[in-house]
Scaffold this active site. Sequence first.
Site, mmCIF file in Angstrom:
data_model
loop_
_atom_site.group_PDB
_atom_site.id
_atom_site.type_symbol
_atom_site.label_atom_id
_atom_site.label_comp_id
_atom_site.label_asym_id
_atom_site.label_seq_id
_atom_site.Cartn_x
_atom_site.Cartn_y
_atom_site.Cartn_z
ATOM 1 N N HIS A 23 -76.688 -8.295 40.491
ATOM 2 C CA HIS A 23 -75.928 -8.868 39.375
ATOM 3 C C HIS A 23 -75.043 -7.795 38.756
ATOM 4 O O HIS A 23 -75.448 -7.062 37.858
ATOM 5 C CB HIS A 23 -76.885 -9.457 38.329
ATOM 6 C CG HIS A 23 -76.183 -10.243 37.257
ATOM 7 N ND1 HIS A 23 -76.482 -11.551 36.971
ATOM 8 C CD2 HIS A 23 -75.175 -9.916 36.431
ATOM 9 C CE1 HIS A 23 -75.693 -11.991 36.011
ATOM 10 N NE2 HIS A 23 -74.890 -11.003 35.652
ATOM 11 N N HIS A 25 -70.727 -7.269 37.810
ATOM 12 C CA HIS A 25 -69.393 -7.883 37.809
ATOM 13 C C HIS A 25 -68.348 -6.887 38.291
ATOM 14 O O HIS A 25 -68.418 -5.698 37.968
ATOM 15 C CB HIS A 25 -69.046 -8.389 36.407
ATOM 16 C CG HIS A 25 -69.932 -9.508 35.957
ATOM 17 N ND1 HIS A 25 -69.578 -10.826 36.047
ATOM 18 C CD2 HIS A 25 -71.196 -9.498 35.447
ATOM 19 C CE1 HIS A 25 -70.570 -11.586 35.597
ATOM 20 N NE2 HIS A 25 -71.563 -10.808 35.225
ATOM 21 N N ARG A 78 -53.352 -6.361 37.997
ATOM 22 C CA ARG A 78 -52.139 -7.181 38.115
ATOM 23 C C ARG A 78 -51.615 -7.328 39.528
ATOM 24 O O ARG A 78 -50.782 -8.171 39.787
ATOM 25 C CB ARG A 78 -51.042 -6.576 37.237
ATOM 26 C CG ARG A 78 -51.497 -6.503 35.799
ATOM 27 C CD ARG A 78 -50.387 -6.151 34.857
ATOM 28 N NE ARG A 78 -50.939 -5.983 33.524
ATOM 29 C CZ ARG A 78 -50.263 -5.506 32.507
ATOM 30 N NH1 ARG A 78 -48.999 -5.160 32.661
ATOM 31 N NH2 ARG A 78 -50.847 -5.370 31.328
ATOM 32 N N ASP A 145 -67.469 -16.549 40.721
ATOM 33 C CA ASP A 145 -67.974 -17.317 39.576
ATOM 34 C C ASP A 145 -66.877 -18.046 38.804
ATOM 35 O O ASP A 145 -65.734 -17.592 38.719
ATOM 36 C CB ASP A 145 -68.840 -16.447 38.647
ATOM 37 C CG ASP A 145 -68.045 -15.583 37.676
ATOM 38 O OD1 ASP A 145 -66.920 -15.162 38.032
ATOM 39 O OD2 ASP A 145 -68.540 -15.329 36.563
ATOM 40 N N HIS A 206 -75.176 -17.899 35.741
ATOM 41 C CA HIS A 206 -75.751 -17.279 34.545
ATOM 42 C C HIS A 206 -76.366 -18.420 33.731
ATOM 43 O O HIS A 206 -75.759 -19.489 33.616
ATOM 44 C CB HIS A 206 -74.670 -16.669 33.662
ATOM 45 C CG HIS A 206 -74.073 -15.388 34.148
ATOM 46 N ND1 HIS A 206 -73.370 -15.279 35.308
ATOM 47 C CD2 HIS A 206 -74.053 -14.153 33.585
ATOM 48 C CE1 HIS A 206 -72.944 -14.033 35.442
ATOM 49 N NE2 HIS A 206 -73.341 -13.323 34.405
ATOM 50 N N GLU A 209 -78.741 -16.617 28.859
ATOM 51 C CA GLU A 209 -78.380 -15.277 28.367
ATOM 52 C C GLU A 209 -78.146 -15.349 26.857
ATOM 53 O O GLU A 209 -78.657 -14.522 26.110
ATOM 54 C CB GLU A 209 -77.113 -14.774 29.087
ATOM 55 C CG GLU A 209 -76.631 -13.405 28.607
ATOM 56 C CD GLU A 209 -75.305 -12.977 29.252
ATOM 57 O OE1 GLU A 209 -74.584 -13.843 29.775
ATOM 58 O OE2 GLU A 209 -75.003 -11.765 29.207
ATOM 59 N N ASP A 287 -75.107 -5.448 35.486
ATOM 60 C CA ASP A 287 -74.150 -6.372 34.860
ATOM 61 C C ASP A 287 -72.718 -5.810 34.769
ATOM 62 O O ASP A 287 -71.897 -6.115 35.616
ATOM 63 C CB ASP A 287 -74.672 -6.835 33.491
ATOM 64 C CG ASP A 287 -74.234 -8.238 33.120
ATOM 65 O OD1 ASP A 287 -73.689 -8.946 33.985
ATOM 66 O OD2 ASP A 287 -74.447 -8.646 31.961
HETATM 67 N N1 LIG Z 1 -72.932 -10.539 30.635
HETATM 68 C C1 LIG Z 1 -72.064 -11.495 31.059
HETATM 69 N N2 LIG Z 1 -72.340 -12.788 30.828
HETATM 70 C C2 LIG Z 1 -71.479 -13.743 31.209
HETATM 71 N N3 LIG Z 1 -70.303 -13.485 31.827
HETATM 72 C C3 LIG Z 1 -69.994 -12.190 32.056
HETATM 73 C C4 LIG Z 1 -70.856 -11.172 31.692
HETATM 74 N N4 LIG Z 1 -70.302 -9.997 32.058
HETATM 75 C C5 LIG Z 1 -69.141 -10.277 32.632
HETATM 76 N N5 LIG Z 1 -68.952 -11.595 32.644
HETATM 77 C C6 LIG Z 1 -67.756 -12.235 33.203
HETATM 78 O O1 LIG Z 1 -66.973 -12.697 32.160
HETATM 79 C C7 LIG Z 1 -66.207 -13.774 32.643
HETATM 80 C C8 LIG Z 1 -65.787 -14.566 31.432
HETATM 81 C C9 LIG Z 1 -64.349 -14.935 31.432
HETATM 82 C C10 LIG Z 1 -64.055 -16.008 30.460
HETATM 83 O O2 LIG Z 1 -64.920 -16.440 29.760
HETATM 84 C C11 LIG Z 1 -62.690 -16.547 30.352
HETATM 85 C C12 LIG Z 1 -62.446 -17.508 29.400
HETATM 86 C C13 LIG Z 1 -61.144 -17.988 29.273
HETATM 87 C C14 LIG Z 1 -60.133 -17.509 30.076
HETATM 88 C C15 LIG Z 1 -60.409 -16.552 31.016
HETATM 89 C C16 LIG Z 1 -59.317 -15.995 31.875
HETATM 90 O O3 LIG Z 1 -59.601 -15.235 32.806
HETATM 91 O O4 LIG Z 1 -58.154 -16.276 31.602
HETATM 92 C C17 LIG Z 1 -61.694 -16.065 31.171
HETATM 93 C C18 LIG Z 1 -67.151 -14.514 33.525
HETATM 94 O O5 LIG Z 1 -66.564 -15.279 34.506
HETATM 95 C C19 LIG Z 1 -68.034 -13.410 34.098
HETATM 96 O O6 LIG Z 1 -67.712 -13.080 35.408
HETATM 97 ZN ZN LIG Z 2 -73.390 -11.170 34.280
#
Ligand SMILES: Nc1ncnc2c1ncn2[C@@H]1O[C@H](CCC(=O)c2cccc(C(=O)O)c2)[C@@H](O)[C@H]1O
Ligand SMILES: [Zn+2]
Length: 349
Positions: A23, A25, A78, A145, A206, A209, A287
């Site tokens: 796990h 990212h 980018r 994900d 997930h 959490e 994480d």
């Molecule tokens: N501890 C964590 N617990 C949960 N997730 C975690 C954790 N750590 C990292 N992530 C990552 O954060 C992303 C979140 C991205 C997200 O919410 C979002 C919302 C709106 C727009 C966009 C965009 O990209 O425009 C993105 C998840 O997909 C996941 O891969």
């Molecule tokens: Zn995570």
Amino acid sequence: MRDLQDPHDLHAFIAGLPKAELHVHHVGSASPRIVSELAARHPDSRVPSDPEALADYFTFTDFAHFIEVYLSVVDLIRTPEDVRLLTYEVARDLARQQVRYAELTITPFSSTRRGIDARGFMDAIEDARKAAEAEFGTVLRWCFDIPGEAGLESAEETVRLATDDRLRPQGLVSFGLGGPEIGVPRPQFKPYFDRAIAAGLHSVPHAGETTGPETVWDALTHLGAERIGHGTSSAQDPKLLEHLAERRIALEVCPTSNIATRAVRTLDEHPIREFVRAGVLVTVNSDDPPMFGTDLNNEYAVAARLLELDERGLAALAHNAVDASFLDEPGKARIKAEIDTYTAAWLAS
Ligand SMILES: Nc1ncnc2c1ncn2[C@@H]1O[C@H](CCC(=O)c2cccc(C(=O)O)c2)[C@@H](O)[C@H]1O
Ligand SMILES: [Zn+2]
């Protein structure tokens, strides 16, 4: 014989222990050096390029703040070349920690919606995966994900990228769901998980959490979860713990992350002990390591303290991650043999 109680010895043991990481990212693994390099490439970003200032920037008031900062780092990626650099450097950091196998959670929607071409993205991660395996001996696999809070459009795009034969990367093994849980009910993602599972992918959302055990039940019932990301709140539901233990559904526990995002108040209050006591298959993971000021070795040290593990206990924890992984059986046997050989040699020295 070595002194099993000497913390210095235990850290040295962990540093050399062959491990699997289940796990972690992709963007959340960008080291301060990579973040600085990307921030310097893209000076319009608000992410500090000075590694010292980054530590401050990576201090979070709550989970929502963490996601806000996380997305500012996502904005630094980018081009396919940025993706390749990030992936290759993440693999290098894992290899340094003797990680032999890692399932890296990638959010391709975040990149394609920012204009990176899907073909270029897939080629970049695959190119880095092959280079990492050849150069460092670390095997990488992908979990794509859904960033749940971005809505069903993100679910549709993620499942498309994961199942389209012309795009689906060779290293892809599983399908996940991340981001905030509050206000993002899991059951709405069932049709997307059904499609991913039908295409041969494993389900690893997930859950639990930042919300209660009902979210973990939802992930099991509606999303076919085979492992649970975090699952922290499972400790509040003895029936759920029993279910997880009976079905050998592993929890991907990330202790330091839970403190950094304020999902759990202190390490001593972390429910990892309850999980072990209930017979749940516990794996320890990092994480978003640089964002939380940790790495996998440190998470093993934290687990050793909380669970009072000696070298044999740590080797068993490393076995758990291999057992719960989506690696093939010969691959699992090879890493477990390596763990055992290393541990026996250490204890005999
Ligand atoms: N501890 C964590 N617990 C949960 N997730 C975690 C954790 N750590 C990292 N992530 C990552 O954060 C992303 C979140 C991205 C997200 O919410 C979002 C919302 C709106 C727009 C966009 C965009 O990209 O425009 C993105 C998840 O997909 C996941 O891969
Ligand atoms: Zn995570």
